[in-house]
Write an enzyme that holds these catalytic residues in place. Structure first.
Site, PDB file in Angstrom:
ATOM      1  N   CYS A 146      -0.389   4.093   2.189  1.00  0.00           N
ATOM      2  CA  CYS A 146      -0.158   3.865   3.621  1.00  0.00           C
ATOM      3  C   CYS A 146       1.308   4.072   3.971  1.00  0.00           C
ATOM      4  O   CYS A 146       1.631   4.664   4.997  1.00  0.00           O
ATOM      5  CB  CYS A 146      -0.532   2.436   4.018  1.00  0.00           C
ATOM      6  SG  CYS A 146      -2.135   1.902   3.414  1.00  0.00           S
ATOM      7  N   ASP A 147       2.216   3.540   3.155  1.00  0.00           N
ATOM      8  CA  ASP A 147       3.612   3.422   3.588  1.00  0.00           C
ATOM      9  C   ASP A 147       4.608   4.255   2.796  1.00  0.00           C
ATOM     10  O   ASP A 147       5.788   4.311   3.168  1.00  0.00           O
ATOM     11  CB  ASP A 147       4.036   1.937   3.522  1.00  0.00           C
ATOM     12  CG  ASP A 147       3.205   1.092   4.474  1.00  0.00           C
ATOM     13  OD1 ASP A 147       2.784   1.630   5.519  1.00  0.00           O
ATOM     14  OD2 ASP A 147       2.968  -0.089   4.180  1.00  0.00           O
ATOM     15  N   CYS A 180       0.835  -1.202   0.000  1.00  0.00           N
ATOM     16  CA  CYS A 180       0.000   0.000   0.000  1.00  0.00           C
ATOM     17  C   CYS A 180       0.871   1.254   0.000  1.00  0.00           C
ATOM     18  O   CYS A 180       1.419   1.630   1.030  1.00  0.00           O
ATOM     19  CB  CYS A 180      -0.922  -0.025   1.224  1.00  0.00           C
ATOM     20  SG  CYS A 180      -1.929   1.458   1.392  1.00  0.00           S
TER      21      CYS A 180
END
Ligand SMILES: Cc1cc2nc3c(=O)[nH]c(=O)nc-3n(C[C@H](O)[C@H](O)[C@H](O)COP(=O)(O)OP(=O)(O)OC[C@H]3O[C@@H](n4cnc5c(N)ncnc54)[C@H](O)[C@@H]3O)c2cc1C
Length: 313
Positions: free
Chosen positions: A138-139, A135
């Site tokens: 997300c990261d 992701c």
């Protein structure tokens, strides 16, 4: 007879439960144990969550989900630590079977999520959350100014490559073939991005270095010549798709070509009246905890109004 049964205990399921419980619907939740993943959902397998509002210093995924659960229990959600194995949506009340027991409800909220597809390498599993991610939203932030690689050739991979190029030093797309599956517009955007380069006809056969507990290189194999090379990198993003957890609804609800539940635009209503879907199971675009929670809230409000309109609440 239950007013509403919620299937799934990620951000979508628990948010739906909090709203439904506070609306006095006495929700019953099946939190999922085996098939769909783990109680608490996908955030249980991550470390830092830095983009969930309300936690300015970030919070660990499992800790966040423990708080979600506490909040739904506080308002009286009845939680079963079990999978739903079967549903019958052909007539109301809907029938839900879990561990051989039948449960009935006037309405259902499906929040069973989706699971990222992985390449399937041992080293990839060992380094998840330690440089390997599925992701970028997300990261990506953790890889500012670093060299990262991304595996995939579809729209999601191109979108994630473009997103990562805004923060990483370089982004290398690794693709098994010599052409992309992505739509023309997404391809053009990535191909014309000076920070993105492409390795064609290459597959990742090992992520290094599990012994060091961090990603520092990839072992790649040329899918045409078989040549094996080492490519230094600090991060690996896998963007080869997701499996929505919709097996038990197959043939009973309208699903799209990738298995996601289709909802009426702007609502969480599925193709069956009284059945609502929230979170990643109906969202292949955003796939974030906050959007899952948002649709969980929407589903509970829609259920409450639908039950009230039908004299069932
Ligand atoms: C490694 C990783 C890191 C991430 N980091 C972030 C981040 O930093 N920020 C962010 O916003 N998002 C992040 N995400 C994405 C986020 O986790 C998801 O968008 C979010 O969890 C979706 O919530 P959901 O409730 O729709 O589904 P999920 O969290 O997937 O939960 C689904 C639930 O349904 C249950 N279930 C499935 N099938 C059944 C069944 N048959 N019966 C009963 N229960 C069932 C599962 O056990 C699970 O509890 C990350 C995802 C991953 C994988």
């Amino acid at each position: 007879m239950n007013k509403v049964i919620i299937i799934g205990s990620g951000p979508a399921g628990h948010t739906a439960a909090i709203y439904a419980a506070r609306a006095n619907l006495k929700p019953v939740m099946f939190e999922g144990m085996v098939k769909g993943g783990i109680p608490g959902g996908q955030l249980m397998i991550t470390t830092e969550v830095e983009n969930y509002p309300g936690f300015p210093d970030g919070i660990k995924g499992p800790e966040l989900m423990e708080l979600f659960k506490k909040q739904s229990e506080r308002f009286g959600t009845e939680i079963h630590s079990a999978d739903v194995d079967e549903v019958d949506l052909s007539k109301r009340p809907f029938r839900v079977v879990s561990e051989g027991q039948e449960h009935f409800a006037h309405s259902l909220i499906i929040a069973t999520g989706a699971q990222a597809k992985w390449i399937g390498l041992e080293s990839e599993t060992a380094l998840r959350n330690r440089g390997v991610s599925a992701c970028a939203t997300c990261d990506g932030f953790f890889f500012r100014g670093q060299d990262v690689c991304i595996v995939g050739g579809g729209d999601t991979a191109m979108e994630e490559a473009n997103y990562l190029s805004g923060m990483a030093k370089t982004v290398t797309v690794i693709h098994r073939r010599d052409s992309l599956r992505a739509s023309k517009i997404m391809q053009d955007r990535a191909l014309n991005n000076p920070k993105i380069k492409f390795f064609w006809n290459k597959e990742v056969i090992e992520v290094l270095d599990p012994a060091a507990g961090t990603v520092n290189a990839l072992r790649l194999r040329d899918t045409v010549t078989g040549e094996v090379t080492l490519h230094p990198t600090q991060g690996l993003f896998i963007a080869i798709g997701h499996y929505p957890n919709t097996e038990i609804f197959n043939g009973q609800l309208t699903l799209d070509e990738n298995g996601y539940i289709v909802t009426k635009p702007g609502t969480t209503q599925t193709s069956v009246e009284g059945v609502y879907a929230a979170g990643d199971v109906q969202d292949h675009v955003y796939r974030q905890a906050i959007t899952a929670a948002g649709t969980g809230c929407a589903a509970a409000i829609e259920v409450e109004r639908w039950l009230a309109a039908g004299g069932l609440h």
